[in-house]
Scaffold this motif. Structure first.
Motif, PDB file in Angstrom:
ATOM      1  N   PRO A   1      -4.974   9.038  14.367  1.00 13.22           N
ATOM      2  CA  PRO A   1      -3.853   8.818  13.203  1.00 13.22           C
ATOM      3  C   PRO A   1      -2.733   9.602  13.231  1.00 13.22           C
ATOM      4  O   PRO A   1      -1.636   8.923  12.941  1.00 13.22           O
ATOM      5  N   GLN A   2      -2.671  10.617  13.675  1.00 13.87           N
ATOM      6  CA  GLN A   2      -1.597  11.494  14.187  1.00 13.87           C
ATOM      7  C   GLN A   2      -0.900  10.959  15.191  1.00 13.87           C
ATOM      8  O   GLN A   2       0.484  10.886  15.179  1.00 13.87           O
TER       9      GLN A   2
ATOM     10  N   VAL B   1      -2.770  13.041   6.550  1.00 16.41           N
ATOM     11  CA  VAL B   1      -3.709  12.206   6.836  1.00 16.41           C
ATOM     12  C   VAL B   1      -4.848  12.395   6.031  1.00 16.41           C
ATOM     13  O   VAL B   1      -5.668  11.164   5.861  1.00 16.41           O
ATOM     14  N   VAL B   2      -5.342  13.550   5.430  1.00 19.32           N
ATOM     15  CA  VAL B   2      -6.538  13.536   4.633  1.00 19.32           C
ATOM     16  C   VAL B   2      -6.275  12.760   3.425  1.00 19.32           C
ATOM     17  O   VAL B   2      -7.203  12.044   2.996  1.00 19.32           O
ATOM     18  N   GLU B   3      -5.121  12.648   2.970  1.00 26.87           N
ATOM     19  CA  GLU B   3      -5.038  11.915   1.657  1.00 26.87           C
ATOM     20  C   GLU B   3      -4.973  10.303   1.846  1.00 26.87           C
ATOM     21  O   GLU B   3      -5.570   9.266   1.054  1.00 26.87           O
ATOM     22  N   VAL B   4      -4.430   9.986   3.252  1.00 28.11           N
ATOM     23  CA  VAL B   4      -4.700   8.501   3.848  1.00 28.11           C
ATOM     24  C   VAL B   4      -6.125   8.160   3.789  1.00 28.11           C
ATOM     25  O   VAL B   4      -6.611   7.129   3.283  1.00 28.11           O
TER      26      VAL B   4
ATOM     27  N   PRO C   1       0.905  -1.344   0.045  1.00 29.75           N
ATOM     28  CA  PRO C   1       0.155  -0.240   0.216  1.00 29.75           C
ATOM     29  C   PRO C   1       0.713   1.101   0.068  1.00 29.75           C
ATOM     30  O   PRO C   1       0.610   2.140  -0.750  1.00 29.75           O
ATOM     31  N   GLY C   2       1.772   1.223   0.905  1.00 34.09           N
ATOM     32  CA  GLY C   2       2.713   2.597   1.046  1.00 34.09           C
ATOM     33  C   GLY C   2       3.425   2.533  -0.266  1.00 34.09           C
ATOM     34  O   GLY C   2       3.601   3.783  -0.767  1.00 34.09           O
ATOM     35  N   PHE C   3       3.831   1.719  -0.609  1.00 35.78           N
ATOM     36  CA  PHE C   3       4.868   1.684  -1.974  1.00 35.78           C
ATOM     37  C   PHE C   3       4.020   2.247  -3.144  1.00 35.78           C
ATOM     38  O   PHE C   3       4.521   3.276  -3.720  1.00 35.78           O
ATOM     39  N   SER C   4       2.865   1.729  -3.408  1.00 34.52           N
ATOM     40  CA  SER C   4       1.989   2.118  -4.665  1.00 34.52           C
ATOM     41  C   SER C   4       1.705   3.478  -4.508  1.00 34.52           C
ATOM     42  O   SER C   4       1.347   3.945  -5.600  1.00 34.52           O
ATOM     43  N   GLU C   5       1.442   4.120  -3.101  1.00 36.04           N
ATOM     44  CA  GLU C   5       1.187   5.394  -3.013  1.00 36.04           C
ATOM     45  C   GLU C   5       2.230   6.314  -3.360  1.00 36.04           C
ATOM     46  O   GLU C   5       2.171   7.645  -4.006  1.00 36.04           O
ATOM     47  N   ALA C   6       3.415   5.797  -2.913  1.00 39.09           N
ATOM     48  CA  ALA C   6       4.853   6.695  -3.028  1.00 39.09           C
ATOM     49  C   ALA C   6       5.265   6.745  -4.272  1.00 39.09           C
ATOM     50  O   ALA C   6       5.854   7.716  -4.828  1.00 39.09           O
ATOM     51  N   PHE C   7       5.133   5.383  -5.271  1.00 43.55           N
ATOM     52  CA  PHE C   7       5.740   5.443  -6.525  1.00 43.55           C
ATOM     53  C   PHE C   7       4.825   5.004  -7.610  1.00 43.55           C
ATOM     54  O   PHE C   7       4.797   3.938  -8.206  1.00 43.55           O
TER      55      PHE C   7
ATOM     56  N   LEU D   1      -9.494   0.345   7.577  1.00 46.38           N
ATOM     57  CA  LEU D   1      -8.831   1.016   8.494  1.00 46.38           C
ATOM     58  C   LEU D   1      -7.301   0.316   8.694  1.00 46.38           C
ATOM     59  O   LEU D   1      -6.359   0.878   8.967  1.00 46.38           O
ATOM     60  N   ASP D   2      -7.340  -1.104   8.378  1.00 41.25           N
ATOM     61  CA  ASP D   2      -6.086  -1.666   8.528  1.00 41.25           C
ATOM     62  C   ASP D   2      -5.176  -1.231   7.381  1.00 41.25           C
ATOM     63  O   ASP D   2      -4.122  -1.026   7.299  1.00 41.25           O
ATOM     64  N   ARG D   3      -5.642  -1.047   6.175  1.00 40.37           N
ATOM     65  CA  ARG D   3      -4.938  -0.395   5.099  1.00 40.37           C
ATOM     66  C   ARG D   3      -4.310   0.938   5.449  1.00 40.37           C
ATOM     67  O   ARG D   3      -3.320   1.585   5.199  1.00 40.37           O
ATOM     68  N   ALA D   4      -5.053   1.700   6.115  1.00 48.44           N
ATOM     69  CA  ALA D   4      -4.881   3.116   6.376  1.00 48.44           C
ATOM     70  C   ALA D   4      -3.933   3.209   7.414  1.00 48.44           C
ATOM     71  O   ALA D   4      -2.657   3.954   7.319  1.00 48.44           O
ATOM     72  N   ARG D   5      -3.825   2.130   8.289  1.00 49.45           N
ATOM     73  CA  ARG D   5      -2.899   1.924   9.353  1.00 49.45           C
ATOM     74  C   ARG D   5      -1.235   1.819   8.575  1.00 49.45           C
ATOM     75  O   ARG D   5      -0.203   2.349   8.964  1.00 49.45           O
ATOM     76  N   HIS D   6      -1.311   0.880   7.562  1.00 45.83           N
ATOM     77  CA  HIS D   6      -0.117   0.437   6.883  1.00 45.83           C
ATOM     78  C   HIS D   6       0.240   1.955   6.061  1.00 45.83           C
ATOM     79  O   HIS D   6       1.695   2.128   6.079  1.00 45.83           O
ATOM     80  N   LEU D   7      -0.559   2.584   5.794  1.00 45.26           N
ATOM     81  CA  LEU D   7      -0.249   3.891   4.828  1.00 45.26           C
ATOM     82  C   LEU D   7       0.521   5.038   5.937  1.00 45.26           C
ATOM     83  O   LEU D   7       1.347   5.669   5.459  1.00 45.26           O
ATOM     84  N   LEU D   8      -0.128   4.999   7.129  1.00 46.24           N
ATOM     85  CA  LEU D   8       0.269   5.996   8.186  1.00 46.24           C
ATOM     86  C   LEU D   8       1.806   5.562   8.548  1.00 46.24           C
ATOM     87  O   LEU D   8       2.592   6.381   8.568  1.00 46.24           O
TER      88      LEU D   8
END
Length: 275
Positions: free
Chosen positions: A262-263, A235-238, A87-93, A221-228
């Motif tokens: 989230p913060q 946070v708004v983009e997550v 998840p984080g990789f696909s958002e970053a790249f 929310l599990d995906r959101a946690r990985h992105l955070l």
């Protein structure tokens, strides 16, 4: 010859000297692990680009794909990374074509999801350079009975992972996991699996111990946690990436499930890494 580099290697001048000599490698492989998103080393990125531009094959094990992408080598390239970091990789790249496969080979770029997937990719390389007989002999030495396909799944099938046998429930969960940024309504899901809303509610209460809406919320929310944890996305983009209409609603739901905002999740993560 293969040159290995960890995410903390720095003496790249010695490696540059080898490029003009008899010890020139034909492949450079980056080994990486956790907290890879924090890694910033312009010398390392430049060295990887130099190797690649000189015709040296470049690979990444586990989260090594993150290093290759940061070096600018994965734009419009197929690649693989560990499912937990996807998840984080696909958002970053966003320009990288990332897949939850065991490994990917795109021209002179080699990436794998880590763990035993590294063995699968190496066995594929051995088979390409030699023959199946040698591959089989290596398999016997490392106590594995086969070379898995690049597209074999990384994670256990849902049936085994969740301990659920009902095929309708499994289909619904697959639909949910495939539609996190734009959640489907229960009516849309019901139409897809040819069940009524009441039947789906009853199935989820029986099989999952909670309503389908609650289960859907938890996997978002599990995906959101990985992105955070894995990205620097605001946070708004997550929230938007996980299907929430507002940051305030996202924060409320997140706090209810994880007992922190989230913060605060990010603050706790930074403190843990600094310890």
């Amino acid at each position: 010859m293969i040159a290995f580099a960890t995410a903390h290697s720095t003496p790249f001048e010695d490696e540059r000297k080898k490029m003009a000599g008899p010890d020139r490698p034909n492949m450079a492989i980056v080994c990486s692990g956790i907290n890879v998103e924090r890694y910033q080393n312009k010398s390392a990125f430049a060295w990887l680009r130099e190797e690649y531009n000189r015709g040296v094959a470049v690979g990444g094990l586990c989260t090594g794909a993150h290093i290759l992408a940061a070096a600018g080598l994965l734009s419009n390239k197929r690649c693989a990374i560990h499912w937990e970091n996807l998840p984080g990789f696909s958002e970053a790249f966003p320009k990288a074509n990332v897949f939850a496969d065991l490994f990917e080979i795109d021209q002179n770029i080699y990436t794998c999801a880590g763990g035993t997937a590294a063995l699968d990719m190496m066995l594929k390389l051995i088979g390409d350079d030699f023959d199946e007989n040698l591959v089989n002999r290596v398999c016997e030495q490392v106590l594995t009975d086969r070379v898995r396909s690049p597209t074999d799944r990384q994670r256990l099938p849902l049936r085994a992972r969740l301990g659920v046998q009902n095929s309708k429930v499994l289909t619904i969960i697959e639909l949910m996991e495939g539609n996190l940024s734009e959640p489907l309504s229960l009516i849309e899901i019901a139409d897809h699996v040819d069940l009524s809303r009441r039947q789906i509610e009853r199935l989820f209460r029986t099989e999952m111990g909670r309503s389908p809406a609650r289960y859907y919320l938890e996997i978002r929310l599990d995906r959101a946690r990985h992105l955070l944890i894995q990205s620097s996305m605001p946070v708004v983009e997550v929230a938007v990436a996980c299907g929430f209409v507002s940051a305030s609603h996202f924060s409320k739901c997140y706090r209810e499930l994880y007992a922190r905002s989230p913060q605060q999740e990010r603050v706790d993560r930074k403190q843990l890494l600094a310890a």
